[in-house]
Motif scaffolding. Structure first.
Motif, PDB file in Angstrom:
ATOM      1  N   LEU A   1       0.843  -1.207   0.000  1.00  0.00           N
ATOM      2  CA  LEU A   1       0.000   0.000   0.000  1.00  0.00           C
ATOM      3  C   LEU A   1       0.877   1.255   0.000  1.00  0.00           C
ATOM      4  N   LYS A   2       1.922   1.230   0.825  1.00  0.00           N
ATOM      5  CA  LYS A   2       2.782   2.413   0.907  1.00  0.00           C
ATOM      6  C   LYS A   2       3.612   2.589  -0.360  1.00  0.00           C
ATOM      7  N   LEU A   3       4.014   1.477  -0.973  1.00  0.00           N
ATOM      8  CA  LEU A   3       4.740   1.582  -2.249  1.00  0.00           C
ATOM      9  C   LEU A   3       3.856   2.224  -3.317  1.00  0.00           C
ATOM     10  N   ALA A   4       2.587   1.789  -3.349  1.00  0.00           N
ATOM     11  CA  ALA A   4       1.661   2.344  -4.350  1.00  0.00           C
ATOM     12  C   ALA A   4       1.505   3.849  -4.120  1.00  0.00           C
TER      13      ALA A   4
ATOM     14  N   ILE B   1       7.713   0.948 -10.918  1.00  0.00           N
ATOM     15  CA  ILE B   1       7.508   1.520  -9.581  1.00  0.00           C
ATOM     16  C   ILE B   1       8.857   1.722  -8.892  1.00  0.00           C
ATOM     17  N   TYR B   2       9.709   0.718  -9.011  1.00  0.00           N
ATOM     18  CA  TYR B   2      11.037   0.800  -8.392  1.00  0.00           C
ATOM     19  C   TYR B   2      11.796   2.019  -8.937  1.00  0.00           C
ATOM     20  N   GLN B   3      11.766   2.178 -10.255  1.00  0.00           N
ATOM     21  CA  GLN B   3      12.517   3.288 -10.868  1.00  0.00           C
ATOM     22  C   GLN B   3      11.943   4.643 -10.454  1.00  0.00           C
TER      23      GLN B   3
ATOM     24  N   ASP C   1       1.242  -5.176 -10.796  1.00  0.00           N
ATOM     25  CA  ASP C   1       2.316  -4.193 -10.592  1.00  0.00           C
ATOM     26  C   ASP C   1       3.055  -4.485  -9.288  1.00  0.00           C
ATOM     27  N   ILE C   2       2.297  -5.012  -8.325  1.00  0.00           N
ATOM     28  CA  ILE C   2       2.854  -5.356  -7.018  1.00  0.00           C
ATOM     29  C   ILE C   2       2.233  -6.693  -6.619  1.00  0.00           C
TER      30      ILE C   2
ATOM     31  N   VAL D   1      -7.620   7.342  -7.796  1.00  0.00           N
ATOM     32  CA  VAL D   1      -7.498   5.952  -7.343  1.00  0.00           C
ATOM     33  C   VAL D   1      -6.051   5.486  -7.499  1.00  0.00           C
ATOM     34  N   ALA D   2      -5.505   4.919  -6.422  1.00  0.00           N
ATOM     35  CA  ALA D   2      -4.114   4.449  -6.463  1.00  0.00           C
ATOM     36  C   ALA D   2      -4.042   2.998  -6.930  1.00  0.00           C
ATOM     37  N   ALA D   3      -4.862   2.137  -6.333  1.00  0.00           N
ATOM     38  CA  ALA D   3      -4.691   0.712  -6.652  1.00  0.00           C
ATOM     39  C   ALA D   3      -5.945  -0.093  -6.379  1.00  0.00           C
TER      40      ALA D   3
END
Ligand SMILES: Cc1ncc(COP(=O)(O)O)c(C=O)c1O
Length: 443
Positions: free
Chosen positions: A107-110, A287-289, A263-264, A200-202
């Motif tokens: 959730l925090k990564l998103a 996402i990592y980049q 994506d995750i 909306v994030a995810a």
């Protein structure tokens, strides 16, 4: 007397003293077949010598080194291995200590991804009713397990829920699988539009629903349609494979069977097989980049992330699964288990559905098979099945609230991947006896 604050303090528990293959032995010498892998954890049973030796070796060499100072070989090797086999695009692994932590990280990564990208207005998470993503506050908030959420509602972050892909109850009689999947994808799209597409994030979903509804697999095309909706609005797809991943369905990643890459993706449970507490959040390169090329680091962390001994155990678990060719066994034994249960229950008035994938099997009980009417919640049939099975030396994972968080009963079976044909027959024999006993004792 005990000073341990147990899960169910009023219940007295036997003391587990040893493990032997698929069995746990208590202090009186009684043996229990672990037909649920605890909670879909113990995929290699309880005495795998290779994993035990790997733990010994790592703890003799170096048990733990804080990840702000060092990396370790087992963490690097395990991440390489998980990525090498992962759905396309998942290129990085964030190690944690369990399932709920994996979801919190997801959730925090998103959220951080969108902040880095200059879309800080993206804050909404959409998940599904009748789902479970963990018990920490963020994970509980997005989960759709009504009774678990209820007492904590005032302190949960806002989350939104759409219908689950629960064909037994939600697919209409006149609807094809394809039309059902489309209806659910349309519902997600409507929810995204209602919230405002750019907020909306995810979307978060268990690839195969676990404990809350009992091994409910998606219909074909469901996740492809969901993926398309997410892509249309720039919404991330987070798949929770904490229960269904790492071989439980016969595939290392359950979503392989659905032909989608999220994506995750979160894993835990079978990753360490119960030999060590470990989970992980796999993240796409994109996402990592965005994070590493932006502020440079993920604003998160726990003391035990990337724990060396936990990673060494999980690495050995993964090697055993591959070298002992356990995934074909999961598929074969899973077919056998569902097949035997369907045969046994072909005419049974109170077995509504036998479902699942691989060695991840759900049995839903009903008062009336034709109308699918559930039993009264007050009958607590699920609890009686658990009791009756345990008395017969069988661990299963029953739960109530299958239909809507209040009513319905199911049992989740998730035996170890090392089960033989005879083990499955024994499980079916004890299980069917336990169900008969529970139906009689709760009349
Ligand atoms: C699908 C799913 N997500 C998350 C979790 C939470 O994992 P943990 O209990 O390790 O925190 C669970 C646990 O049952 C689960 O089944």
């Amino acid at each position: 007397m005990t000073t341990v604050f147990h899960r169910s303090p009023k219940q007295s528990l036997p003391v587990a003293v040893a493990g032997d293959g698929i069995e746990i032995i208590d202090s009186t010498g009684k043996r229990y077949i672990d037909a649920s892998g605890g909670a879909a954890v113990s995929c290699l049973g309880h005495s795998n010598q290779r994993v035990i030796d790997a733990i010994k070796r790592q703890s003799q060499q170096l048990p733990y080194a804080h990840t702000s100072f060092f990396t370790t070989a087992p963490a690097e090797e395990l991440a390489d291995r998980l990525v090498a086999n992962a759905p396309q695009g998942l290129e990085h692994v964030y190690f944690v200590s369990g399932g709920s932590e994996a979801i919190e990280a997801a959730l925090k990564l998103a959220r951080q991804y969108f902040v880095e990208k200059g879309e800080p207005q993206r804050r909404h998470f959409i998940a599904r009713r009748q789902s479970y993503h963990g018990n920490t506050l963020g994970a509980l908030a997005i989960g759709g397990n009504a009774w678990r959420r209820e007492p904590f509602l005032p302190i949960l972050i806002e989350a939104h829920h759409v219908s689950p892909c629960y064909a037994y109850r939600e697919q209409r009689a006149d609807e094809t699988e394809e039309a059902f999947a489309q209806r659910l994808a349309d519902e997600l799209e409507q929810k995204i539009l209602e919230l405002g597409a750019d907020t909306v994030a995810a979307f978060v979903a268990e690839t195969v629903v676990g404990a809350t509804a009992g091994a409910v697999p998606p219909v074909r095309e469901y996740f492809r349609k969901i993926r398309a909706v997410c892509d249309r609005y720039g919404v991330l797809l987070i798949l929770d494979e904490i229960m269904s991943g790492m071989g439980r369905t016969g595939y290392l990643y359950a979503c392989e069977e659905d032909g989608v890459a999220p994506d995750i993706l979160t894993i835990a449970k079978g990753l360490g097989a119960g030999y060590q507490p470990i989970g992980a959040t796999l993240v796409s390169e994109r996402i990592y980049q965005a994070i590493v090329g932006g502020s440079g680091f993920f604003q998160h962390g726990h003391t035990y992330i990337g724990h060396a001994t936990a990673c060494a155990a999980a690495l050995e678990v993964q090697r055993v699964i591959e070298e002992d060719k356990l995934l074909p066994n999961v598929l074969a034994r899973g077919e056998q288990l569902r097949g035997r249960l369907r045969e046994h229950y072909a005419q049974h008035p109170h077995i509504g559905d036998v479902r699942g994938r691989g060695l991840f099997v759900g049995v839903e009980l009903v008062k009336d098979r034709a109308s699918k009417t559930p039993f009264d919640a007050g009958r607590k049939l699920h609890a009686a099945i658990r009791r009756e099975a345990f008395a017969r030396g069988l661990m299963v994972y029953p739960m109530g609230g299958t239909v809507d968080g209040q009513i319905g009963d199911h049992v989740l079976l998730a035996p170890p991947f090392i089960c033989t044909e005879r083990d499955i027959d024994e499980i079916v024999s004890r299980f069917t006896d336990a169900v008969s006993g529970a139906l009689l004792s709760t009349i």
